[in-house]
Write an enzyme that holds these catalytic residues in place. Structure first.
Site, short mmCIF file in Angstrom:
data_model
loop_
_atom_site.label_atom_id
_atom_site.label_comp_id
_atom_site.label_asym_id
_atom_site.label_seq_id
_atom_site.Cartn_x
_atom_site.Cartn_y
_atom_site.Cartn_z
N ARG A 211 3.06 58.43 24.31
CA ARG A 211 4.39 58.33 24.93
C ARG A 211 4.24 58.21 26.46
NH1 ARG A 211 7.52 61.23 29.03
NH2 ARG A 211 9.70 61.04 28.54
N VAL A 212 4.89 57.23 27.02
CA VAL A 212 4.90 57.07 28.47
C VAL A 212 6.33 57.29 28.93
CG1 VAL A 212 4.55 55.43 30.35
CG2 VAL A 212 2.94 55.49 28.44
N GLY A 213 6.49 58.11 29.96
CA GLY A 213 7.82 58.40 30.48
C GLY A 213 8.19 57.44 31.60
N ASP A 214 9.18 57.85 32.38
CA ASP A 214 9.66 57.02 33.48
C ASP A 214 8.71 57.02 34.68
OD1 ASP A 214 10.62 59.84 33.57
OD2 ASP A 214 11.09 59.25 35.62
N THR B 93 8.09 67.68 36.62
CA THR B 93 7.48 66.53 37.28
C THR B 93 7.56 66.72 38.79
OG1 THR B 93 7.94 65.02 35.49
CG2 THR B 93 7.89 64.05 37.68
N THR C 95 13.10 62.64 38.57
CA THR C 95 12.64 63.59 37.57
C THR C 95 13.77 63.82 36.56
OG1 THR C 95 11.80 65.84 37.18
CG2 THR C 95 13.36 65.58 38.98
N HIS D 33 15.00 63.57 32.24
CA HIS D 33 14.77 63.00 30.92
C HIS D 33 14.34 61.53 31.06
CE1 HIS D 33 16.39 61.59 26.84
NE2 HIS D 33 15.32 62.31 26.61
N GLY D 34 13.04 61.29 30.86
CA GLY D 34 12.46 59.99 31.17
C GLY D 34 13.11 58.84 30.43
N1 ASP Z 1 10.61 62.47 33.82
C1 ASP Z 1 9.52 63.10 33.14
C2 ASP Z 1 9.25 62.37 31.85
O1 ASP Z 1 10.17 62.08 31.12
C3 ASP Z 1 9.74 64.55 32.87
C4 ASP Z 1 10.13 65.38 34.07
O2 ASP Z 1 10.80 64.89 34.97
O3 ASP Z 1 9.75 66.56 34.13
O4 ASP Z 1 8.10 62.14 31.55
#
Ligand code: ASP
Length: 309
Positions: A200-203, A172, A223, A225-226
Site C-alpha cells: 500500500r502506498v499512501g499520499d 506522518t 498529513t 487519511h492518504g
Molecule cells: N497520510 C499518511 C498516509 O496515508 C498517514 C499520516 O498522515 O499519518 O500514508
C-alpha cells in the site's frame, strides 16, 4: 529575503500522554531546519534535515517508530520537492532504511527519475552507500503491541467508517520552507497507515498529494487519511489556490475544506507561500505544528481544533 519554515508531525486525536513528546520532536526539527536557513542554507537542505530529525524520533510514524503493515513489516514512503526547478524525488514502500527522505533527496540529485519503489528503491540506497538496517532498528514496542491487538480483530479495515477519532497513529512528518533566495521546498515522510496491506502506498510520496513546491505559488506538506488526500491532490490544491490569489492561510483552509466536502476526508496541511507567509489548517482533533515566528523564535504547538470540520 527573510526565510520561513513550518513543520508538522501529524493530524489526528493525538493522545495526551504523547503531547510533550510531539512538541519536543517538532521543536527539535524546526530548530535544526532554521539553523540551516538562518545561515544562508537552501530550503531543500532545511526541509530534508527537519524531516530526517523527525524520522529518527521514535515518537512519530516515520523512520524509527513507524507502523507495521498487515504482515508485520515496515514499508516507508517519502518525498522531497524543489520549488525552484520542480524536481522531485520520492520513494514508496521501501524497507530497511532509516531515513527515506535522504534517499528521496538522492533521487533528485543523482538520477533522472522521480519515484523509486520497493526493492528498487532499497537497491538504489545500497548503491549510493546508504546504510541498510534490519527492521528491528525501526521497530518500537508501541507498534508491536498495536500490531498484535489488530491481529485479533477479524477483517480489520481502516477505511470503514473513517472519522477524526479513528485510532492512530497519523504521525506522518513534513516540512515546508523558503530560503534567503526565495526558493521554496517541501518534504514529507511516513510509515503510512497501521495494518495496511503490503505494497500500500499512501499520499506522502505522490507529487501534489503528500507534498508540492513551486517558487511561483507555495510549498506544502500534508498529513491525514492518504486515500482522501490523494483524491483531492491536497498539496497542489492548496498551492494552486495561492496562485489564484488566496493568502496562505485561506489556501490551507480551502484545501482541507475541499477534502472534507468532496470526499469526507480528515487531515491537515502546512504551507509556505512565495511571499514567505506560513499557514496551517486541519479538521482533525489535533495537529502538531512548529514554525519560526517574526522574531526568529521557534513556536511548537499541539493545536486543538476549535470548530467542527
Ligand atoms: N497520510 C499518511 C498516509 O496515508 C498517514 C499520516 O498522515 O499519518 O500514508
Amino acid at each position: 529575503m527573510k526565510p520561513a519554515l513550518i513543520v508538522h508531525a501529524g493530524a489526528w486525536k493525538i493522545p495526551e500522554a504523547t503531547h510533550a513528546d510531539h512538541i519536543a520532536g517538532i521543536r527539535a526539527a524546526a530548530e535544526a531546519g532554521w539553523a540551516i536557513l538562518a545561515s544562508g542554507g537552501s530550503a531543500l537542505d532545511a526541509v530534508e534535515t527537519a524531516v530526517s530529525i523527525m524520522e529518527d524520533d521514535p515518537t512519530f510514524d516515520a523512520g524509527v517508530g513507524s507502523v507495521l503493515n498487515r504482515v508485520g513489516e515496515i514499508e516507508l514512503d517519502a518525498m522531497i520537492m524543489d520549488g525552484s526547478t520542480l524536481q522531485l524525488g520520492a520513494v514508496a514502500a521501501v524497507r530497511g532504511i532509516t531515513n527515506p527522505v535522504k534517499l528521496a533527496r538522492l533521487i533528485v540529485e543523482d538520477t533522472d527519475h522521480s519515484l523509486l519503489v520497493g526493492d528498487g528503491a532499497r537497491r538504489f540506497a545500497e548503491l549510493k552507500g546508504m546504510r541498510l538496517c534490519a527492521q528491528a532498528e525501526l521497530t518500537v514496542p508501541r507498534e508491536v503491541e498495536r500490531y498484535r491487538k489488530l491481529q485479533e480483530v477479524p477483517d480489520y479495515r481502516l477505511s470503514d467508517g473513517f472519522t477524526p477519532d479513528t485510532p492512530g497513529p497519523w504521525d506522518t512528518v513534513g516540512a515546508a520552507a523558503m530560503d534567503m533566495h526565495g526558493n521554496l521546498a517541501a518534504a514529507t515522510s511516513t510509515g503510512g497507515v497501521h495494518y495496511k496491506l503490503p505494497g500500500r502506498v499512501g499520499d506522502s510520496p505522490l507529487v501534489g498529494s503528500g507534498a508540492y513546491a513551486d517558487n511561483q505559488t507555495g510549498a506544502a506538506s500534508a498529513t491525514g487519511h492518504g486515500e482522501s488526500i490523494m483524491r483531492v491532490v491536497l498539496s497542489k490544491t492548496a498551492t494552486d489556490a495561492i496562485g489564484h490569489g488566496k493568502s496562505a492561510q485561506a489556501a490551507a483552509e480551502y484545501a482541507v475544506r475541499t477534502m472534507y466536502e468532496r470526499v469526507g476526508g480528515y487531515g491537515g496541511i502546512i504551507l509556505v507561500d512565495y511571499r514567505g507567509e506560513i499557514a496551517f489548517a486541519f479538521n482533525t482533533p489535533h495537529m502538531a505544528v512548529a514554525w519560526v515566528d517574526v522574531d526568529g523564535q521557534v513556536q511548537a504547538h499541539l493545536k486543538t481544533r476549535q470548530s467542527a470540520p
